[in-house]
Design a protein around this motif. Structure first.
Motif, short mmCIF file in Angstrom:
data_model
loop_
_atom_site.label_atom_id
_atom_site.label_comp_id
_atom_site.label_asym_id
_atom_site.label_seq_id
_atom_site.Cartn_x
_atom_site.Cartn_y
_atom_site.Cartn_z
N ASP A 113 1.88 10.46 -10.12
CA ASP A 113 3.11 9.58 -9.75
C ASP A 113 3.94 10.41 -8.32
O ASP A 113 4.55 10.25 -7.27
N ASP A 114 3.81 11.91 -8.35
CA ASP A 114 3.77 12.59 -7.85
C ASP A 114 3.41 12.86 -6.04
O ASP A 114 4.13 13.22 -5.07
N ALA A 115 2.33 12.18 -5.96
CA ALA A 115 1.32 11.94 -4.13
C ALA A 115 1.34 11.04 -4.47
O ALA A 115 0.63 10.38 -4.92
N SER A 116 1.52 10.38 -2.90
CA SER A 116 1.43 9.35 -2.42
C SER A 116 -0.22 9.70 -1.61
O SER A 116 0.56 9.09 -0.08
N LEU A 117 -0.50 10.72 -1.85
CA LEU A 117 -1.60 10.78 -0.87
C LEU A 117 -2.97 9.46 -0.02
O LEU A 117 -3.20 10.37 1.13
N MET A 118 -2.59 8.79 -0.57
CA MET A 118 -3.50 7.78 -0.46
C MET A 118 -3.08 6.93 0.86
O MET A 118 -4.36 6.05 1.02
N LYS A 119 -2.46 7.20 1.16
CA LYS A 119 -2.08 6.34 2.87
C LYS A 119 -1.45 7.64 3.89
O LYS A 119 -0.61 8.28 3.50
N LEU A 120 -1.35 7.18 4.99
CA LEU A 120 -1.37 8.23 5.87
C LEU A 120 -0.13 7.75 5.93
O LEU A 120 1.00 7.63 5.97
N GLN A 123 0.99 -1.02 0.10
CA GLN A 123 -0.30 -0.04 -0.11
C GLN A 123 0.78 1.51 -0.22
O GLN A 123 1.11 1.81 1.26
N ASN A 124 1.18 1.67 -1.57
CA ASN A 124 2.17 2.21 -1.07
C ASN A 124 1.59 4.42 -1.42
O ASN A 124 2.47 5.08 -1.09
N GLY A 125 0.46 4.28 -1.75
CA GLY A 125 -0.98 5.41 -1.70
C GLY A 125 -0.38 5.66 -3.59
O GLY A 125 -0.97 6.82 -3.14
N PHE A 126 0.36 5.19 -4.19
CA PHE A 126 0.46 5.34 -5.37
C PHE A 126 -0.64 5.52 -6.42
O PHE A 126 -1.25 3.83 -6.56
N ALA A 127 -2.06 6.38 -7.01
CA ALA A 127 -2.46 5.46 -7.24
C ALA A 127 -2.78 4.71 -8.55
O ALA A 127 -3.23 3.46 -8.52
N ARG A 128 -1.73 4.62 -9.08
CA ARG A 128 -1.68 3.26 -10.78
C ARG A 128 -1.28 2.22 -9.84
O ARG A 128 -1.22 1.54 -10.39
N SER A 129 -0.64 2.35 -8.92
CA SER A 129 0.00 0.93 -8.46
C SER A 129 -1.56 0.29 -7.80
O SER A 129 -1.73 -0.73 -7.99
N TYR A 130 -2.67 0.99 -7.20
CA TYR A 130 -3.91 0.15 -6.62
C TYR A 130 -4.35 -0.31 -8.01
O TYR A 130 -5.12 -1.18 -7.48
N ALA A 131 -4.36 0.27 -9.32
CA ALA A 131 -4.85 0.57 -10.51
C ALA A 131 -4.73 -0.43 -10.85
O ALA A 131 -5.71 -1.97 -10.79
N VAL A 132 -3.45 -1.33 -10.88
CA VAL A 132 -2.91 -2.20 -11.85
C VAL A 132 -3.38 -3.67 -10.50
O VAL A 132 -3.68 -4.03 -10.92
#
Lengths: 538, 648, 99
Positions: C92-99, B620-629
């Motif tokens: 790819d600049d923002a990893s805002l989805m994790k705390l 869970q790295n927070g990058f939207a695209r890896s979630y998409a994968v």
């Protein structure tokens, strides 16, 4: 419709919990009195239950209540009590006022509360105790497996907060470290018991599936399932029955606790305050052994017989292992915890000996152990609160400065080692005789536990109470009136039930006979009678 | 009349409750209350005794059923009493000697601030002991059995501020508990064999079961008796028990409690009669202990410990007699009663000496005390003559009978047992003469300052050794102490002779114990002569060693046997190494095991869960695209599984 | 014309959209690709509706459109606010989805 007495017995402490929690922050003393009042009201109701209950009347359960609850899944709100449940409800209702009284100052905030703070630890403490009481009582009353499971699990939540949120005032390692240890112990308690409960949930669902499959409509009702099994309408395969049994038993063995699933208990009892420790071992854990009698044996009689040898060995290990570890403890509360593990070994051994003496003794043991541990642990708590240390080595010569405290501690200890004349002797001897008459070797090995019990109790007493007076205990005050009011009735009860346990045995015997008839086991006959029969037959 | 039996127990029990819960208010009257209730119990016993005497021999058993105690299924325990000749004998001994010792304690404990509590414990002891001998079933007997153990624990550890007293008390309770295990297993065996554990049915039906079962029950009863009566191998606690106040040693550890084992075996006679192997075990234990105790008694310099060794040895005689079966039961009890008189008298005398000597117990610090304590000297002397079996005194009649009975056992066995008993009599004469000479005769060794003794490191160097030494002022004890001593001395002199008139005692007990005279290989007079000869030999030897030569104030190193005997024949060293240290290692190892293995497995599971979730968290790295994968991959897997399932 | 061909078209559109989401960095383009995937699904629904001869698929398509519209509103707002604070629209600049 008659007055729903059993519901009321559980509802009163539940209402009390809410009422106590709602008391404003500044009115701490009012909250304490309110909680005490509600616990006493529960005691009165429990007494009414005991009076209304007719020992030896027909049918397994009395004072039954039954309402449809979740119709689609066949879950019913079904309550009913047998003699065993009445005895344990009475024990619970009896102990809670003492727990509240003993913990009178345990949850006082250290500093005066700020005017607008919503922080109300005292109210919370007593509300949580009442909540636990309500859930324990309804667990004893429930005859619907799902209803039982619900409260069996739900009581973990208030217990978690009681263990994690309230500890002894001062620890040797400072406030921060003891808070960390406390929260670890609470988490361990919660996760361990949840894991057991989860496995039980699977078994509960499995049981439901089996009933739904064979009876047309699924049911969780204990009486219906037992009836259906007796009539041959519900046939569980041998393998299924054993798996379901193990699922139930695992949860109860964690709660009880049985070796090797015991390791949560010393931590939970050691880190929490003495009244909470009493709540754990004297009240909550009893649900586990009670449920073995009520659910494991009655739902799965054949699997119970199948598992008996292994369980007896585990119980035996519990007895000796708990006692030996108690000898090796340096912390008073952990010592009592390991002693309890040993005693739970006796209870489980008595249940699975499958004799009327064993099971009757086990039931008595649950009650007596509750009272004796409460006496010992609460006095230990008073001692600890005076010196601010749980380590045995920090005490010495207390009996010289506080003879009443030492005397009550000794009586509690003597009850723990099952001295004849005090209540635990009756139950321990019954368990031993009951086990011995079916499994002589197990009974003989278990008697070694008697010697070990004497060892850990007397070593504890000698190190804390006798010898030269240590400098730190020189100014220790003796028991105060409130504390004496907690201990004296418990000791009186221990004496009374030791000399005249007949009211209790009369209550329990019919229920035990019923259980044994469900399991279809009968007491072994004495040799001489067997011989006489054989000669008569010739 | 039957209804009085419960009162016998109730009176001291009420006293105990009153004194222990009464608080400080009763401090000033406590000892009077305790003594009165003990006397009250005795006063109740006397009319019961006359009632029994008034009946004919076959109907001398009274029963009183109080209430049903533990009824569970076939297990029916009642609180019910049975008073027969055997119980009556004990009741009289317990309440009589008990009352005397209460009176003695008034003086002895005068300066103790916890005197009220002491009397409470004494009353508790009386109640438990009476319960033990009056119970009509084994389970109720067990209550009394452990009750006296508790009272003994409390009284040995009465001076709890002394660590040695607390340890001795604990040890006594624990060793007794080992014996109690025997009793509880015996009760369980009775229950599975006979379906009951009441005296009447069990003893009545003893013949109906196999010898193996009876042997098992007998051996377990013997284990219980060994614990309570300090017989080998459970004898180690008695010597340490002398840490208690002297009246306690006299009452509990000489006259009454320690003889409970003899009562148990005699009471269970029907079981032992049917189990010859168990009987053999009993006589072996008795013979070994009578020699063991005597040897230990020879080596001790502590007057109370020497007497404790003697008690052990004398109870060995009783156990031996009880193991002989119907030829011995009555004599075991007779010796028990006479021993109750003279040993209690001896202990009270020892207490009186200590009272006058600033609580000094080392006999090497005594000497020549007969001038200063005439009453103590005379009463102690009469007790001494009684115990060594001086012709005409109590001990002579009872011990001689036991030796006769031992020979009457017949065969080689009889010769061995009889020989052991004779040897024991010689050693008894030796060590008792030693005690007598070291205490009352010879040089007044207490006048000189003690020298620290290298041989006995356990003796604490007294404070006086450093400063100037003030010798004690030996003086006679107050009348409250001397009167009980005089009465006991009277008993020591006359009881044996009185009992032997027309074999009155044996006839009295016969309905309970049954009596069989056996056929000794030697004539009675020959045995009597032999007994007197060995007694004279023992006395003479002691006079040579301790009367003619001055007694060294510091114990000499002594032979190997002497040194071993001083250490209780190394029993304690064995206990220490095997049980204390071994047990300590075991518990430490188990604590470690519990922490690292049992709990370790649980914690290990938790830790590996934690590690696994840490690993998963990295996804869970927070990058939207890896979630998409991940989503796409998940969806693809789901669809694939669905298709595959359909295909199947 | 065989309705199955429309399904092939839907699959193609979905693949293009998915590839776009995975490959492109610009948030706006990613967003458009998501819309493309949604519309591919809509197309598939409508085709199924046609093939099975009932209206269920078409109704779901309407729902999808409504949801998509709502999502666009929220999504664009988020993208705009990220762009304002970070001056870039790269995912790819923002990893805002994790705390």
């Amino acid at each position: 419709m008659s007055f729903p007495l059993l519901t009321a017995t559980a509802a009163v402490p539940a209402i009390g919990a809410i009422a106590t929690a709602a008391v404003p922050a500044a009115r701490r003393t009012a909250a304490k009195w309110l909680a005490l009042l509600f616990s006493l009201a529960t005691l009165v109701l429990a007494a009414v239950v005991a009076v209304r209950f007719e020992a030896g009347a027909k049918g397994p359960f009395q004072l039954t209540e039954s309402h449809s609850w979740i119709r689609d899944f066949g879950v019913r709100y079904e309550l009913g009590v047998d003699g065993i449940a009445v005895a344990l409800i009475a024990l619970t209702a009896l102990l809670i006022p003492f727990v509240i009284l003993a913990g009178w100052h345990d949850a006082d905030p250290l500093e005066a509360p700020a005017p607008n703070r919503r922080w109300r630890p005292t109210q919370g403490f007593f509300a949580l105790i009442l909540a636990v009481e309500a859930m324990v009582v309804i667990s004893f009353e429930a005859t619907d497996v799902f209803l039982f499971y619900l409260f069996f699990e739900a009581m973990l939540i208030p217990m978690y907060f009681l263990i994690g949120g309230f500890g002894d005032r001062a620890g040797a390692d400072g406030e921060e470290r003891s808070a960390k240890l406390r929260s670890q112990a609470a988490v361990k308690f919660l996760l361990y018991n949840l894991a057991g409960g989860l496995i039980m949930l699977a078994a509960v669902i499995g049981l439901y599936a089996a009933t739904a499959d064979q009876l047309g409509s699924g049911t969780f009702s204990l009486t219906e399932i037992v009836q259906a099994r007796a009539d041959g309408k519900l046939e569980l395969g041998t393998g299924t029955e054993r798996l379901l049994f193990l699922g139930f038993f695992f949860a109860f063995a964690v709660k009880a606790p049985l070796w090797p699933l015991h390791t949560w208990l010393p931590g939970a009892m050691g880190e929490s305050t003495a009244p909470v420790a009493v709540l754990i071992t004297a009240v909550v854990d009893k649900v586990g052994t009670f449920a073995m009698l009520r659910f494991c044996l009655q739902l799965f009689p054949e699997a119970s017989s199948w598992a008996t040898p292994v369980i007896l060995v585990l119980a035996l290990i519990s007895i000796l292992y708990g006692a030996l570890l108690a000898v090796g403890q340096r912390d008073i509360k952990r010592l009592v915890a390991y002693a309890s593990i040993s005693h739970f070994g006796f209870i489980i051994m008595g249940i699975f000996a499958m004799t009327s003496q064993g099971q009757g003794g086990a039931t008595l043991y649950m009650v007596n152990h509750g009272i004796s541990t409460a006496a010992l642990m609460l006095v230990a708590g008073f001692l600890i609160s005076r010196r601010g240390s749980r380590l045995i080595a920090d005490y010495g010569g207390v009996q010289k400065v506080a003879p009443v405290l030492a005397g009550t501690f000794l009586v509690g200890g003597l009850a723990t080692l099952s001295l004849p004349g005090l209540a635990p002797f009756v139950s321990e001897f019954l368990v031993l005789v009951g086990t011995f008459s079916r499994y002589p070797a197990v009974g003989i090995v278990a008697t070694v536990g008697i010697v070990l019990a004497a060892l850990y109790v007397l070593v504890l007493y000698q190190r804390t109470m006798t010898g030269p007076v240590k400098a730190e205990v020189r100014t220790m005050p003796d028991l105060k009136a409130r504390e004496l009011a907690v201990v004296a009735p418990l000791i009186a009860l221990l004496l009374f039930l030791g000399v005249y346990p007949k009211p209790l045995t009369d209550l329990v015997n019919p229920a035990v006979d019923h259980t044994l008839s469900v399991v279809d086991r009968h007491d072994p006959r004495p040799d001489v009678a067997v011989k006489a029969d054989a000669e008569a037959a010739k | 009349m039957e209804n009085l039996i419960a009162l016998l127990v109730a009176a001291p029990l009420a006293g105990a409750a009153l004194l222990l819960c009464g608080g400080r208010r009763l401090d000033r009257a406590g000892h009077w209350i305790g003594t009165l209730l003990a006397l009250g119990s005795f006063a109740l016993a006397v009319p019961l005794f006359t009632e029994l005497l008034g009946r004919d021999a076959e109907h001398r058993t009274l029963h009183q059923h109080l209430f049903s105690w533990i009824p569970v299924g076939g297990f029916q325990a009642d609180v019910a009493f049975q008073l027969d000749q055997l119980s009556m004998t004990f009741v009289l001994l317990i309440t009589g000697v008990g009352s005397l010792i209460h009176i003695y304690s008034i003086g002895y404990m005068e300066h103790d601030e916890r005197r009220r509590r002491f009397f409470g414990y004494l009353n508790l002891f009386l109640a438990a002991m009476l319960l033990l001998v009056l119970a009509d079933n084994y389970l109720l007997l067990y209550v009394g059995w452990e009750g006296v153990g508790l009272a003994s624990y409390l009284l040995i550890g009465f001076w709890q501020h002394k660590p040695s007293a607390a340890t001795a008390a604990k040890k006594a309770f624990l060793v007794n508990r080992v014996g109690d295990v025997g009793l509880s297993i015996a009760i369980m065996l009775m229950f599975t064999t006979f379906g009951t554990f009441a005296f009447g049915p069990v003893l009545g039906a003893a013949g109906e079961t196999s010898e193996g079962k009876l042997t098992a029950i007998g051996v377990m009863l013997l284990l219980a008796a060994c614990g309570k009566s300090a017989q080998v191998p459970l004898q180690s606690w008695l010597g340490d028990a002398m840490e208690g106040p002297t009246p306690v040693s006299a009452l509990i550890h000489a006259a009454t409690m320690v003889t409970a084992g003899v009562y148990l075996i005699t009471r269970s006679g029907a079981i032992f009669n049917g189990a010859p192997d168990a009987q053999t075990a009993v006589v072996v234990v008795g013979a070994v202990t009578l020699l063991f105790g005597a040897i230990v008694g020879c080596a001790k310099d502590d007057i109370k410990k020497a007497l404790a060794g003697s008690t052990m040895s004398q109870i060995g005689y009783m156990i031996l007699a009880a193991g002989l079966g119907p030829i011995g039961y009555a004599f075991a009890i007779m010796h028990l009663v006479t021993h109750g008189f003279f040993k209690a008298g001896l202990f009270l005398g020892a207490g009186s000496v200590m009272h006058g000597m600033n609580d000094e117990v080392d006999m090497r610090r005594y000497g020549g005390l007969r001038k200063y304590m005439p009453v103590t000297f005379i009463t102690f002397g009469l007790g001494y003559l009684a115990i060594i079996g001086f012709p005409g005194l109590s001990g002579f009649f009872s011990k001689d009978k036991i030796i006769e009975a031992a020979f009457a056992k017949g065969g080689t066995e009889g010769w061995i047992l009889g020989g052991a008993a004779l040897l024991g009599a010689a050693i008894t004469a030796f060590y008792m003469t030693r005690v007598m000479l070291m205490t009352f005769f010879g040089e007044e060794r207490w006048r000189k300052a003690p020298t620290p003794s290298p041989a006995e490191p356990s003796v604490e160097p007294a404070a006086e050794t450093r400063g100037e030494y003030t010798p004690p002022h030996p003086h006679e004890s107050p009348r409250s102490m001397t009167i009980p001593m005089i009465l006991l001395a009277v008993g020591s002199v006359f009881a044996g002779g009185l009992f032997s008139i027309n074999e009155a005692f044996v006839t009295w007990l016969e309905p309970v114990t049954s009596v069989d005279h056996g056929h000794p290989p030697l004539s009675a007079s020959a045995i009597t002569t032999a007994t007197i000869v060995v007694m004279v030999l023992g006395v003479g030897l002691a006079c040579l060693q301790y009367g003619r030569k001055p007694v060294p104030a510091v114990a000499p190193r002594g032979s190997l046997l002497t040194r071993a005997a001083r250490r209780d024949l190394l029993q304690d060293d064995f206990n220490h190494v095997v049980l204390v240290r071994g047990g300590g290692e075991l518990t430490r190892a188990l604590v470690q095991l519990d922490h690292s293995v049992v709990d370790g497995a649980v914690n290990g599971t938790a830790a590996s869960m934690g590690g696994l979730s840490g690993r998963l968290r990295q996804a869970q790295n927070g990058f939207a695209r890896s979630y998409a994968v991940q989503m796409l991959g998940g969806a693809a897997v789901l669809i694939a599984v669905t298709l595959l399932m359909r295909g199947v | 014309m065989n309705p199955v061909n429309y399904l092939y078209l839907a699959a193609l559109l979905f693949t293009i959209g998915a590839a776009g989401v995975l490959i492109r960095r610009n948030a706006i383009v990613v967003f458009m690709c998501i819309e493309l995937m949604l519309n591919a699904c809509n197309l598939a629904f409508v085709v199924f509706s046609r093939m099975h001869g009932n209206l269920d698929g078409q109704i779901i398509a309407f729902f999808t459109m409504v949801v998509a519209a709502a999502e666009v509103v929220v999504g664009l707002a988020i993208i705009v606010s990220i762009f304002r604070t970070r001056h870039t629209a790269s995912v790819d600049d923002a990893s805002l989805m994790k705390l």
